[in-house]
Every structure is written in structure tokens, then in C-alpha cells.
Enzyme design. Sequence first.
Site, PDB file in Angstrom:
ATOM      1  CE1 TYR A 147      -3.530  -2.641   0.197  1.00 48.71           C
ATOM      2  CE2 TYR A 147      -2.504  -3.370   2.231  1.00 48.71           C
ATOM      3  CZ  TYR A 147      -3.413  -3.562   1.202  1.00 48.71           C
ATOM      4  OH  TYR A 147      -4.190  -4.695   1.197  1.00 48.71           O
ATOM      5  CD1 TRP A 164     -14.011 -10.035  -3.900  1.00 48.61           C
ATOM      6  CD2 TRP A 164     -14.333 -12.046  -4.796  1.00 48.61           C
ATOM      7  NE1 TRP A 164     -13.064 -10.885  -3.372  1.00 48.61           N
ATOM      8  CE2 TRP A 164     -13.243 -12.129  -3.918  1.00 48.61           C
ATOM      9  CE3 TRP A 164     -14.700 -13.200  -5.496  1.00 48.61           C
ATOM     10  CZ2 TRP A 164     -12.543 -13.314  -3.687  1.00 48.61           C
ATOM     11  CZ3 TRP A 164     -13.993 -14.388  -5.277  1.00 48.61           C
ATOM     12  CH2 TRP A 164     -12.942 -14.426  -4.390  1.00 48.61           C
ATOM     13  CG  ASP A 189      -2.866  -5.033  11.633  1.00 48.42           C
ATOM     14  OD1 ASP A 189      -2.693  -6.269  11.509  1.00 48.42           O
ATOM     15  OD2 ASP A 189      -1.984  -4.266  12.019  1.00 48.42           O
ATOM     16  CG  PHE A 190      -6.646  -9.933   9.416  1.00 51.33           C
ATOM     17  CD1 PHE A 190      -5.330 -10.334   9.273  1.00 51.33           C
ATOM     18  CD2 PHE A 190      -7.377  -9.632   8.277  1.00 51.33           C
ATOM     19  CE1 PHE A 190      -4.754 -10.451   8.021  1.00 51.33           C
ATOM     20  CE2 PHE A 190      -6.810  -9.743   7.013  1.00 51.33           C
ATOM     21  CZ  PHE A 190      -5.488 -10.165   6.881  1.00 51.33           C
ATOM     22  NE  ARG A 205      -9.378 -12.037  -4.048  1.00 49.07           N
ATOM     23  CZ  ARG A 205      -9.731 -11.260  -5.067  1.00 49.07           C
ATOM     24  NH1 ARG A 205      -9.203 -11.477  -6.245  1.00 49.07           N
ATOM     25  NH2 ARG A 205     -10.587 -10.284  -4.911  1.00 49.07           N
ATOM     26  CG  HIS A 208      -3.411 -15.816  -1.603  1.00 48.89           C
ATOM     27  ND1 HIS A 208      -3.737 -15.649  -2.927  1.00 48.89           N
ATOM     28  CD2 HIS A 208      -3.660 -14.620  -1.013  1.00 48.89           C
ATOM     29  CE1 HIS A 208      -4.146 -14.412  -3.124  1.00 48.89           C
ATOM     30  NE2 HIS A 208      -4.123 -13.771  -1.989  1.00 48.89           N
ATOM     31  CG  ASP A 209      -1.963 -11.840   0.855  1.00 51.72           C
ATOM     32  OD1 ASP A 209      -1.826 -12.140  -0.339  1.00 51.72           O
ATOM     33  OD2 ASP A 209      -2.779 -10.983   1.261  1.00 51.72           O
ATOM     34  CG  ASN A 255       1.177 -12.242  -8.620  1.00 51.18           C
ATOM     35  OD1 ASN A 255       2.031 -11.515  -9.131  1.00 51.18           O
ATOM     36  ND2 ASN A 255       0.103 -11.768  -8.029  1.00 51.18           N
ATOM     37  CD  GLN A 259       2.107  -8.163  -6.895  1.00 53.09           C
ATOM     38  OE1 GLN A 259       1.325  -8.683  -7.657  1.00 53.09           O
ATOM     39  NE2 GLN A 259       1.927  -6.955  -6.417  1.00 53.09           N
TER      40      GLN A 259
HETATM   41  C1  LIG Z   1      -5.479  -9.588  -1.098  1.00 51.12           C
HETATM   42  S1  LIG Z   1      -6.432  -8.606   0.021  1.00 51.12           S
HETATM   43  C2  LIG Z   1      -7.946  -9.525   0.005  1.00 51.12           C
HETATM   44  C3  LIG Z   1      -9.140  -8.650   0.236  1.00 51.12           C
HETATM   45  C4  LIG Z   1     -10.519  -9.307   0.091  1.00 51.12           C
HETATM   46  N1  LIG Z   1     -10.733 -10.301   1.104  1.00 51.12           N
HETATM   47  C5  LIG Z   1     -10.704  -9.876  -1.301  1.00 51.12           C
HETATM   48  O1  LIG Z   1     -10.700 -11.095  -1.482  1.00 51.12           O
HETATM   49  O2  LIG Z   1     -10.873  -9.086  -2.226  1.00 51.12           O
HETATM   50  C6  LIG Z   1      -5.647  -8.928   1.537  1.00 51.12           C
HETATM   51  C7  LIG Z   1      -6.304  -8.394   2.779  1.00 51.12           C
HETATM   52  O3  LIG Z   1      -5.396  -8.602   3.855  1.00 51.12           O
HETATM   53  C8  LIG Z   1      -5.376  -7.448   4.695  1.00 51.12           C
HETATM   54  N2  LIG Z   1      -4.057  -7.326   5.351  1.00 51.12           N
HETATM   55  C9  LIG Z   1      -3.845  -7.365   6.683  1.00 51.12           C
HETATM   56  N3  LIG Z   1      -2.579  -7.227   6.974  1.00 51.12           N
HETATM   57  C10 LIG Z   1      -1.924  -7.075   5.825  1.00 51.12           C
HETATM   58  C11 LIG Z   1      -0.564  -6.864   5.478  1.00 51.12           C
HETATM   59  N4  LIG Z   1       0.392  -6.735   6.407  1.00 51.12           N
HETATM   60  N5  LIG Z   1      -0.257  -6.788   4.179  1.00 51.12           N
HETATM   61  C12 LIG Z   1      -1.201  -6.901   3.228  1.00 51.12           C
HETATM   62  N6  LIG Z   1      -2.517  -7.090   3.483  1.00 51.12           N
HETATM   63  C13 LIG Z   1      -2.867  -7.158   4.767  1.00 51.12           C
HETATM   64  C14 LIG Z   1      -5.702  -6.294   3.773  1.00 51.12           C
HETATM   65  O4  LIG Z   1      -6.287  -5.218   4.492  1.00 51.12           O
HETATM   66  C15 LIG Z   1      -6.680  -6.931   2.793  1.00 51.12           C
HETATM   67  O5  LIG Z   1      -7.987  -6.814   3.313  1.00 51.12           O
END
Ligand SMILES: C[S@@+](CC[C@H](N)C(=O)[O-])C[C@H]1O[C@@H](n2cnc3c(N)ncnc32)[C@H](O)[C@@H]1O
Length: 298
Positions: A147, A164, A189-190, A205, A208-209, A255, A259
Site C-alpha cells: 500500500y 468478485w 489488521d486482523f 485471498r 495465500h499472502d 505471483n 508480491q
Molecule cells: C489480497 S487482500 C484480500 C481482500 C478481500 N478479502 C478480497 O478477497 O478481495 C488482503 C487483505 O489482507 C489485509 N491485510 C492485513 N494485513 C496485511 C498486510 N500486512 N499486508 C497486506 N494485506 C494485509 C488487507 O487489508 C486486505 O484486506
Amino acid sequence: MDPAADSAYELLSQYSHSFMVSQVLFAACELGLFDLLAEAGEPLSSAAVATGLGTSPHGTELLLDTCASLELLTVETGAGRALYRNSGLASSFLTRTSPTSQLHMLRYLSNTTYPCWAHLAAAVREGRPQYSRAFGVPSQDLFAAIYRSEAEQLCFMRGLQEVWAVHGRAVMTAFDLSSFPVICDLGGDFFKDPLPAADLYVLARVLHDWTDDRCSHLLARIHHTCKPGGGILVVESVLREDGRGPLTTQLYSLNMLVQTEGRERTPAEYCRLLSSAGFQDFRMKKTGCTYDAMLARK
Ligand SMILES: C[S@@+](CC[C@H](N)C(=O)[O-])C[C@H]1O[C@@H](n2cnc3c(N)ncnc32)[C@H](O)[C@@H]1O
């Protein structure tokens, strides 16, 4: 060359030039070609498109004819001139006003994902994201790298929503969720913020991060907050059980390498992560689209 070598060379050529196809799509969107044609209300000549976009006549003609070969445009020829209009694909997905427009996602892919992929070899070598090479920003704080600006964040978020608009129904109807009156789609920030009370938590999604350790930490937090009998719905592009496909999901996994800290996973890997966090009754529904749904209960 023998026929086998011929077809192998054709495949090689197709692979090595695929980036050009993406760039035609990205450039046409960036220039506003599909919006111009949608707003014109009638098919336009190459010269009229060049005037409308403020682009060179020569470049415009090449772009239009290539878009026609890619089925992004249709072309009517007669009386010594060609007239172009949007194809069904372009009308549905590449115009600003379509409810299924994908323009923000395409802009994100063009401006962010593509520059990161230019460093795929480095990502494979080092096993980490490539924001520092692509944009000169440190990748250690992934959130800050992803971001980087408000404009970047908005484009990414709008792009995510656009996907979506196409796949949301298949994913959200994969299971009967009527027994969950309050559903919370987790974002923000979960890892730190208190999680709201809900009957079902959606993680779309998100896993997968992250590495397995970070996923386990997040899932444990959700399990702790979840009521007994409550559920968790995980939405991801899921690899085949042997990890060898589908190709789109394997590309998404690469990806994630360029990323994020994460990767795409197999059903067994998601099941293991959810079970270790205490969730039971893991079920997966394939939707037939890019994203599948997995449900488990506390
Ligand atoms: C790829 S987005 C997915 C958003 C949504 N659920 C969708 O499927 O469109 C990842 C989500 O993880 C949250 N998040 C929390 N901590 C993060 C971090 N450190 N880096 C990136 N995303 C983070 C973001 O706010 C975002 O809502």
C-alpha cells in the site's frame, strides 16, 4: 523441421511473446480505447480513434488491428475503410461503466504486478518479494510496500472488488450459509485488532499472502474468537492435490512469491492449517471458477 519440432517451436514462440498480448491489453485500457468506442455509440475508423485518443495515426492503426485479432474489437470492412467497435469481451470487462468492469485490476496488473514480475528470476533466487527492485521501496514491511500510496491502495482494493463482481456469486453460493446469521469478511489488521463477534468468518485471498506460521497465528486468533458451532469460510485459488496445476493457480503462486510472503496451497494444506488451529469438519467445494470455497467449524 519435423512436425513435432514445429509444434514445439510454435509453443515456445507463443510463450515467449505472451507478454506482448498483456501489453496490448494494458495499453488499450490505459489509452481509454474501449471507453471511447463505447461512448461513440457507432463504429469508428482508425483516424477517428486516433483523433479521439490524441494518439498517432500509425500506432493507433496497429493497435486497433491487433486488438481485433485478439477479439477485443470487431472490425467491419467495406468501401476501402475499416470501422472498429468493442467485442462482447471488451464491452463486459474493459469499459468504465460496465458493472463487471475489470479496469482497476488491469491497471494494477500493469503498473504493479508486471514490474514485480520483471524480477521473477531474482524472486526465485532469493525467495522473496521484489518491491525494492521494482519500485525502490523496502519489502521488509510488506504492508507498506503493497500500500505504497493512497492511489495505489484504492486501485488495488477496487481491482480486488472487480474480481468478485465476476466470481463472487459462485463462491458465496458454494455452501448453504443460511445457518450463519452474522458473517464477518475479515480485512484490515486482523493480526493485531480485536476481531468482531460473528457466526462465520470469511478469509478471502488472505491466507495465500502469508507463511504457514503467520496463517496459523491468524487462524488461532479466529478460532479463539469464534463461538462453538461457528464457522470459517476460506476462499482461495486452490492447487490440485498433487500441486501440479491448474496452471492459473501455479502462476498465482509465483505471483505470491514476487508480491507477498505467501503461496497458493492444496486442499490438504488448507485442511491441515485449519485443523491445527482447532477447526473441524473441513469441506471444500470446487466452484468451476478461479476461486474455490472451504468451510470448517469450531
Ligand atoms: C489480497 S487482500 C484480500 C481482500 C478481500 N478479502 C478480497 O478477497 O478481495 C488482503 C487483505 O489482507 C489485509 N491485510 C492485513 N494485513 C496485511 C498486510 N500486512 N499486508 C497486506 N494485506 C494485509 C488487507 O487489508 C486486505 O484486506
